[in-house]
Structure formats: C-alpha cells, structure tokens
Design an enzyme around this catalytic site. Sequence first.
Site, short mmCIF file in Angstrom:
data_model
loop_
_atom_site.label_atom_id
_atom_site.label_comp_id
_atom_site.label_asym_id
_atom_site.label_seq_id
_atom_site.Cartn_x
_atom_site.Cartn_y
_atom_site.Cartn_z
N ASN A 8 -5.41 -10.41 8.65
CA ASN A 8 -5.53 -9.64 9.88
C ASN A 8 -4.95 -8.23 9.67
O ASN A 8 -4.75 -7.49 10.62
CB ASN A 8 -4.82 -10.35 11.04
CG ASN A 8 -5.60 -11.58 11.50
OD1 ASN A 8 -6.81 -11.53 11.68
ND2 ASN A 8 -4.92 -12.71 11.68
N ASP A 68 -4.15 -12.46 -2.76
CA ASP A 68 -2.70 -12.28 -2.82
C ASP A 68 -2.42 -11.22 -3.86
O ASP A 68 -3.07 -11.20 -4.92
CB ASP A 68 -1.99 -13.59 -3.17
CG ASP A 68 -0.52 -13.55 -2.75
OD1 ASP A 68 -0.23 -13.03 -1.65
OD2 ASP A 68 0.34 -14.01 -3.51
N PHE A 148 -0.70 1.58 2.65
CA PHE A 148 0.36 0.72 3.17
C PHE A 148 1.24 0.24 2.01
O PHE A 148 0.97 0.53 0.84
CB PHE A 148 -0.22 -0.47 3.94
CG PHE A 148 -0.98 -1.45 3.09
CD1 PHE A 148 -2.27 -1.18 2.67
CD2 PHE A 148 -0.39 -2.65 2.68
CE1 PHE A 148 -2.97 -2.06 1.85
CE2 PHE A 148 -1.09 -3.55 1.87
CZ PHE A 148 -2.38 -3.25 1.46
N LYS A 171 -8.79 5.54 -3.42
CA LYS A 171 -7.99 4.37 -3.82
C LYS A 171 -8.91 3.25 -4.33
O LYS A 171 -8.63 2.61 -5.35
CB LYS A 171 -7.14 3.89 -2.63
CG LYS A 171 -6.24 2.71 -2.98
CD LYS A 171 -5.35 2.27 -1.82
CE LYS A 171 -4.61 0.98 -2.17
NZ LYS A 171 -3.84 0.42 -1.04
N HIS A 176 -6.41 -2.26 -7.73
CA HIS A 176 -6.36 -3.69 -8.02
C HIS A 176 -7.26 -4.51 -7.10
O HIS A 176 -8.09 -5.28 -7.54
CB HIS A 176 -4.90 -4.13 -7.87
CG HIS A 176 -4.25 -3.62 -6.60
ND1 HIS A 176 -4.14 -2.28 -6.32
CD2 HIS A 176 -3.75 -4.25 -5.51
CE1 HIS A 176 -3.57 -2.11 -5.14
NE2 HIS A 176 -3.32 -3.30 -4.63
N ARG A 177 -7.10 -4.28 -5.79
CA ARG A 177 -7.86 -5.10 -4.82
C ARG A 177 -9.35 -4.79 -4.94
O ARG A 177 -10.18 -5.70 -4.93
CB ARG A 177 -7.36 -4.84 -3.39
CG ARG A 177 -8.00 -5.78 -2.36
CD ARG A 177 -7.36 -5.68 -1.00
NE ARG A 177 -5.95 -5.97 -1.04
CZ ARG A 177 -5.00 -5.04 -1.08
NH1 ARG A 177 -5.30 -3.76 -1.03
NH2 ARG A 177 -3.73 -5.39 -1.15
P1 IMP Z 1 -0.58 -9.33 0.06
O1 IMP Z 1 -0.45 -10.57 -0.70
O2 IMP Z 1 -1.90 -8.65 -0.18
O3 IMP Z 1 -0.25 -9.46 1.50
O4 IMP Z 1 0.45 -8.30 -0.55
C1 IMP Z 1 1.84 -8.59 -0.61
C2 IMP Z 1 2.60 -7.30 -0.52
O5 IMP Z 1 2.26 -6.47 -1.63
C3 IMP Z 1 2.29 -6.47 0.71
O6 IMP Z 1 3.13 -6.81 1.77
C4 IMP Z 1 2.58 -5.08 0.23
O7 IMP Z 1 3.95 -4.82 0.31
C5 IMP Z 1 2.18 -5.14 -1.21
N1 IMP Z 1 0.80 -4.67 -1.41
C6 IMP Z 1 -0.33 -5.40 -1.46
N2 IMP Z 1 -1.39 -4.63 -1.65
C7 IMP Z 1 -0.93 -3.37 -1.71
C8 IMP Z 1 -1.57 -2.11 -1.90
O8 IMP Z 1 -2.80 -1.98 -2.03
N3 IMP Z 1 -0.75 -1.05 -1.90
C9 IMP Z 1 0.59 -1.13 -1.76
N4 IMP Z 1 1.24 -2.27 -1.57
C10 IMP Z 1 0.48 -3.38 -1.55
#
Ligand code: IMP
Length: 193
Positions: A8, A68, A148, A171, A176-177
Amino acid sequence: MKILFATNNAHKLKEVQAVLGPTFELVTPHDCGVDEEIPEEQPTLEGNASQKAHYLHARTGLDCFADDTGLEVEALGGAPGVHSARYATDGHDFAANNRLLLRNLEGQTNRRARFRTVISLLLGGEEHLFEGVVQGRIIDHEQGSEGFGYDPLFIPDGYDRTFAQMTTEQKNAVSHRARAVRKLADYLHSIEK
Ligand code: IMP
C-alpha cells in the site's frame, strides 16, 4: 491484465506501475479488502517476499506478487539488509533509519552498498522468484527529496546524484526494484504468448 501487488506504499506503486506499463493494472491489498499489515517475519528477503505473497493469496485467492528489499552496506557486513525497514525503530521511520545509518558509518571510508529486491510471484499456485540489484555508495548527508527510505543517501554507480534527486523515470532506469520488476514483466509477457 490486472495483478495484485502486496503493497500500500504509494511510492512503490508508482515506481512499479511505471515499469510495468499500461498492459498491467496494479491492484492493491486495500482494493481487495486487506487492510491489516501483511506479515514479514523471515530472516531473508526471499523468505519475506514469499511469506507476503502466500499471505495475500491465502486472504484473497488471487494470483499476486510481493517484493522485499534491503539495503546491504559492505562496511556493516550487509546490514541493515532484511532489517532495512525497522533499522532504527519498530516502525518505518525513514528519517531515524537514515540518521542511524550515517552514525554507524561515521569515519568509515568504505561506503560501498547495494539495494537488493526479491519478488515472489504466485501464479496458478506456482511460485516464481525474481531478483534485482543496484550497486552504489552511501554519502555522508541527505540530498534530495524525491523517492523514499534511504534514497537521499544512496548514489548508484555511474551517477553523481542520489536516488532522491532523480525522477521516477531516472530511478527506474537503474534501480533494484525496477530491475526485478522488468524480469517479472518479461516472464508475464512470455507466458501470455
Ligand atoms: P520493503 O521491503 O520494500 O518494504 O523495503 C524495506 C525498507 O527498505 C523500506 O522501509 C525502506 O527503508 C528501504 N527501501 C526499500 N526500497 C527502497 C528504495 O527504493 N529506496 C530507498 N529505500 C528503500
């Protein structure tokens, strides 16, 4: 094609939708009546992505994917890694996480780091994993206000700006994503044919 994505987080949705393009319409847990926090209690990114996808599938019966991500800092032995969201506090306090990261790297000359994303796709009861990595470095003060999380502290290799100084498109060219999502999209396109 509609596909349920286990987040979300509006920033993530925007990034992932931009990579997937108009062929895929992302649906959120909230759209499906799932408003509780989705559990992620595993010791690895793979485990957490998988747990989130299985949880959402069990709640909705729908095909879905979950991601993740961890920031892996070389001088910190790969920390915060799987603990990236809750590095400084119990919640998702980005500012506190960034402060702690800077404190832990004080005086450290090795600033190498990478973001790693793992996506778990559950399709027709089968699980598929996709990984995306971006290498870079951690700077010593925050720069930029886009994005973020750790974005204001991370400069990807080959650039002189942080992720937080880039547009979503910039970006997504290296992140990575986006890399993991492009693998997911390639797979979804390949089975549509
Ligand atoms: P999540 O598993 O994608 O929720 O990522 C875990 C944590 O990694 C997040 O709460 C952010 O602090 C950090 N994070 C994840 N993706 C990014 C990004 O693209 N940029 C910066 N921090 C990220």
